[in-house]
Design a protein around this motif. Structure first.
Motif, mmCIF file in Angstrom:
data_model
loop_
_atom_site.group_PDB
_atom_site.id
_atom_site.type_symbol
_atom_site.label_atom_id
_atom_site.label_comp_id
_atom_site.label_asym_id
_atom_site.label_seq_id
_atom_site.Cartn_x
_atom_site.Cartn_y
_atom_site.Cartn_z
ATOM 1 N N GLU A 1 0.829 -1.196 0.000
ATOM 2 C CA GLU A 1 0.000 0.000 0.000
ATOM 3 C C GLU A 1 0.867 1.251 0.000
ATOM 4 O O GLU A 1 1.727 1.435 0.859
ATOM 5 C CB GLU A 1 -0.905 0.014 1.236
ATOM 6 N N LEU A 2 0.645 2.131 -0.987
ATOM 7 C CA LEU A 2 1.388 3.377 -1.110
ATOM 8 C C LEU A 2 0.430 4.480 -1.535
ATOM 9 O O LEU A 2 -0.340 4.308 -2.476
ATOM 10 C CB LEU A 2 2.490 3.267 -2.171
ATOM 11 N N THR A 3 0.482 5.598 -0.865
ATOM 12 C CA THR A 3 -0.264 6.766 -1.308
ATOM 13 C C THR A 3 0.737 7.894 -1.538
ATOM 14 O O THR A 3 1.777 7.958 -0.865
ATOM 15 C CB THR A 3 -1.295 7.213 -0.261
ATOM 16 N N PRO A 4 0.445 8.800 -2.479
ATOM 17 C CA PRO A 4 1.353 9.928 -2.687
ATOM 18 C C PRO A 4 1.615 10.718 -1.406
ATOM 19 O O PRO A 4 2.742 11.159 -1.162
ATOM 20 C CB PRO A 4 0.617 10.769 -3.735
ATOM 21 N N ALA A 5 0.592 10.887 -0.577
ATOM 22 C CA ALA A 5 0.763 11.647 0.663
ATOM 23 C C ALA A 5 1.734 10.948 1.602
ATOM 24 O O ALA A 5 2.577 11.595 2.235
ATOM 25 C CB ALA A 5 -0.589 11.838 1.348
ATOM 26 N N SER A 6 1.636 9.619 1.691
ATOM 27 C CA SER A 6 2.522 8.865 2.563
ATOM 28 C C SER A 6 3.962 8.926 2.068
ATOM 29 O O SER A 6 4.901 9.093 2.851
ATOM 30 C CB SER A 6 2.054 7.412 2.647
ATOM 31 N N VAL A 7 4.137 8.805 0.746
ATOM 32 C CA VAL A 7 5.485 8.882 0.176
ATOM 33 C C VAL A 7 6.075 10.269 0.415
ATOM 34 O O VAL A 7 7.237 10.407 0.815
ATOM 35 C CB VAL A 7 5.452 8.550 -1.330
ATOM 36 N N SER A 8 5.283 11.303 0.190
ATOM 37 C CA SER A 8 5.755 12.668 0.424
ATOM 38 C C SER A 8 6.133 12.879 1.880
ATOM 39 O O SER A 8 7.140 13.530 2.199
ATOM 40 C CB SER A 8 4.665 13.659 0.009
ATOM 41 N N ASP A 9 5.340 12.314 2.780
ATOM 42 C CA ASP A 9 5.598 12.418 4.213
ATOM 43 C C ASP A 9 6.952 11.801 4.558
ATOM 44 O O ASP A 9 7.729 12.361 5.338
ATOM 45 C CB ASP A 9 4.468 11.711 4.961
ATOM 46 N N CYS A 10 7.242 10.648 3.977
ATOM 47 C CA CYS A 10 8.525 9.997 4.225
ATOM 48 C C CYS A 10 9.676 10.787 3.627
ATOM 49 O O CYS A 10 10.725 10.964 4.264
ATOM 50 C CB CYS A 10 8.512 8.578 3.660
ATOM 51 N N LEU B 1 13.237 -7.957 19.115
ATOM 52 C CA LEU B 1 12.054 -7.251 19.610
ATOM 53 C C LEU B 1 11.595 -6.204 18.595
ATOM 54 O O LEU B 1 12.342 -5.295 18.238
ATOM 55 C CB LEU B 1 12.357 -6.570 20.939
ATOM 56 N N LEU B 2 10.347 -6.329 18.148
ATOM 57 C CA LEU B 2 9.735 -5.321 17.292
ATOM 58 C C LEU B 2 8.939 -4.346 18.153
ATOM 59 O O LEU B 2 8.232 -4.753 19.076
ATOM 60 C CB LEU B 2 8.799 -5.968 16.269
ATOM 61 N N VAL B 3 9.061 -3.050 17.827
ATOM 62 C CA VAL B 3 8.291 -2.007 18.490
ATOM 63 C C VAL B 3 7.279 -1.473 17.477
ATOM 64 O O VAL B 3 7.654 -1.115 16.357
ATOM 65 C CB VAL B 3 9.189 -0.870 18.993
ATOM 66 N N ILE B 4 6.017 -1.427 17.868
ATOM 67 C CA ILE B 4 4.944 -0.990 16.979
ATOM 68 C C ILE B 4 4.255 0.210 17.622
ATOM 69 O O ILE B 4 3.813 0.141 18.773
ATOM 70 C CB ILE B 4 3.920 -2.127 16.740
ATOM 71 N N LEU B 5 4.176 1.312 16.861
ATOM 72 C CA LEU B 5 3.566 2.550 17.344
ATOM 73 C C LEU B 5 2.541 3.046 16.329
ATOM 74 O O LEU B 5 2.626 2.697 15.146
ATOM 75 C CB LEU B 5 4.622 3.644 17.523
ATOM 76 N N PRO B 6 1.618 3.893 16.743
ATOM 77 C CA PRO B 6 0.772 4.571 15.763
ATOM 78 C C PRO B 6 1.633 5.427 14.835
ATOM 79 O O PRO B 6 2.750 5.835 15.194
ATOM 80 C CB PRO B 6 -0.156 5.440 16.618
ATOM 81 N N ARG B 7 1.117 5.732 13.654
ATOM 82 C CA ARG B 7 1.848 6.545 12.684
ATOM 83 C C ARG B 7 2.316 7.865 13.292
ATOM 84 O O ARG B 7 3.377 8.398 12.939
ATOM 85 C CB ARG B 7 0.945 6.781 11.465
ATOM 86 N N ALA B 8 1.554 8.405 14.229
ATOM 87 C CA ALA B 8 1.913 9.671 14.866
ATOM 88 C C ALA B 8 3.211 9.588 15.662
ATOM 89 O O ALA B 8 3.778 10.622 16.030
ATOM 90 C CB ALA B 8 0.780 10.140 15.787
ATOM 91 N N GLY B 9 3.700 8.382 15.913
ATOM 92 C CA GLY B 9 4.952 8.218 16.641
ATOM 93 C C GLY B 9 6.182 8.175 15.748
ATOM 94 O O GLY B 9 7.290 7.915 16.232
ATOM 95 N N LEU B 10 6.011 8.469 14.446
ATOM 96 C CA LEU B 10 7.131 8.333 13.508
ATOM 97 C C LEU B 10 8.312 9.226 13.872
ATOM 98 O O LEU B 10 9.458 8.768 13.895
ATOM 99 C CB LEU B 10 6.656 8.635 12.085
ATOM 100 N N ASP B 11 8.069 10.492 14.146
ATOM 101 C CA ASP B 11 9.196 11.389 14.448
ATOM 102 C C ASP B 11 9.926 10.968 15.728
ATOM 103 O O ASP B 11 11.157 11.069 15.804
ATOM 104 C CB ASP B 11 8.708 12.836 14.574
ATOM 105 N N ALA B 12 9.187 10.467 16.695
ATOM 106 C CA ALA B 12 9.821 9.982 17.923
ATOM 107 C C ALA B 12 10.694 8.768 17.629
ATOM 108 O O ALA B 12 11.802 8.634 18.172
ATOM 109 C CB ALA B 12 8.766 9.631 18.967
ATOM 110 N N ALA B 13 10.226 7.878 16.754
ATOM 111 C CA ALA B 13 11.008 6.709 16.398
ATOM 112 C C ALA B 13 12.255 7.101 15.612
ATOM 113 O O ALA B 13 13.344 6.544 15.834
ATOM 114 C CB ALA B 13 10.157 5.745 15.582
#
Length: 220
Positions: free
Chosen positions: A19-28, A202-214
């Motif tokens: 799954e890829l959206t232009p918004a998600s790619v731009s965000d990355c 160990l895998l850590v799973i966070l909501p998308r909102a945690g991306l900058d913290a990760a």
């Protein structure tokens, strides 16, 4: 590594065929400006107006029309079939951090293989970025600055003992294993969450909102 493919000095956005959206790619790309794609994702990158800096994989999903639009010098073909294209990318791309989009939310077997690859290629920090969640491997202690109340899930891909702080259900030499106890659906009760595994797996799973913290935790 293929001759001429130097390590990246900045973070890399890696695109896969899920799954890829232009918004998600731009965000990355805002966070990781170098664009690398696994072979079949090259068509999607071109479709949304992006030219990859490198294409990695066995090239079995790279159609002729897309190949014709790419500089042959950016193609890194690895013909063996023993590893996935994502794993090929992790083993050949050197960067401070990789943000992998298009690896979650598609075929379940492909997604599980990606989690397996995260653990087996721990030397290359990588965060998988989905539309809802993110996931990364924590082979050593990590410190995350998170909003109080954010979901924090831990899933073991191997038997691992975990210590930590800042979570509603404490980690105190907690033994986790894929065939035993797991650590999903915990919550942050402090702004700083510490997670300290005693080894790989160990895998850590966070909501998308945690991306900058990760990103801050893995790349500084």
């Amino acid at each position: 590594m293929k001759a001429g493919f130097a390590p990246f000095s900045e973070k890399v956005t890696l695109l896969g065929g899920g799954e890829l959206t232009p918004a998600s790619v731009s965000d990355c790309l805002t966070r990781a400006p170098n664009l690398v794609v696994c072979d079949g994702a090259a068509a999607r990158a071109l479709e949304i107006g992006l030219m990859p800096q490198r294409v990695v994989g066995d090239m079995d999903s790279l159609d002729d029309a897309t190949r014709a639009r790419l500089d042959p010098a950016i193609l890194h073909e690895i013909a063996e079939q023993e590893s996935t294209d994502f794993e090929k990318a992790l083993s050949t791309v050197e960067a401070p951090l990789i943000l992998g989009a298009g690896f979650m939310g598609g075929r379940l077997d492909h997604e599980l293989a990606c989690y397996n690859a995260l653990v087996r290629h721990a030397g290359q920090p990588c965060i998988l970025v989905g539309e809802r969640d993110i996931c990364f491997h924590a082979p050593k202690p990590v410190s995350l600055m998170l909003p109080v109340g954010m979901r924090v899930s831990l899933f073991p891909m191997a038997e691992v003992v975990v210590d930590g702080a800042g979570l509603e259900w404490p980690l105190d030499r907690l033994r986790l294993a894929p065939w035993g106890r797991v650590g999903t659906s915990n919550r942050a009760v402090a702004e700083r969450v510490e997670i300290a595994p005693n080894g790989h797996g160990l895998l850590v799973i966070l909501p998308r909102a945690g991306l900058d913290a990760a990103i801050a935790a893995l790349a500084g």
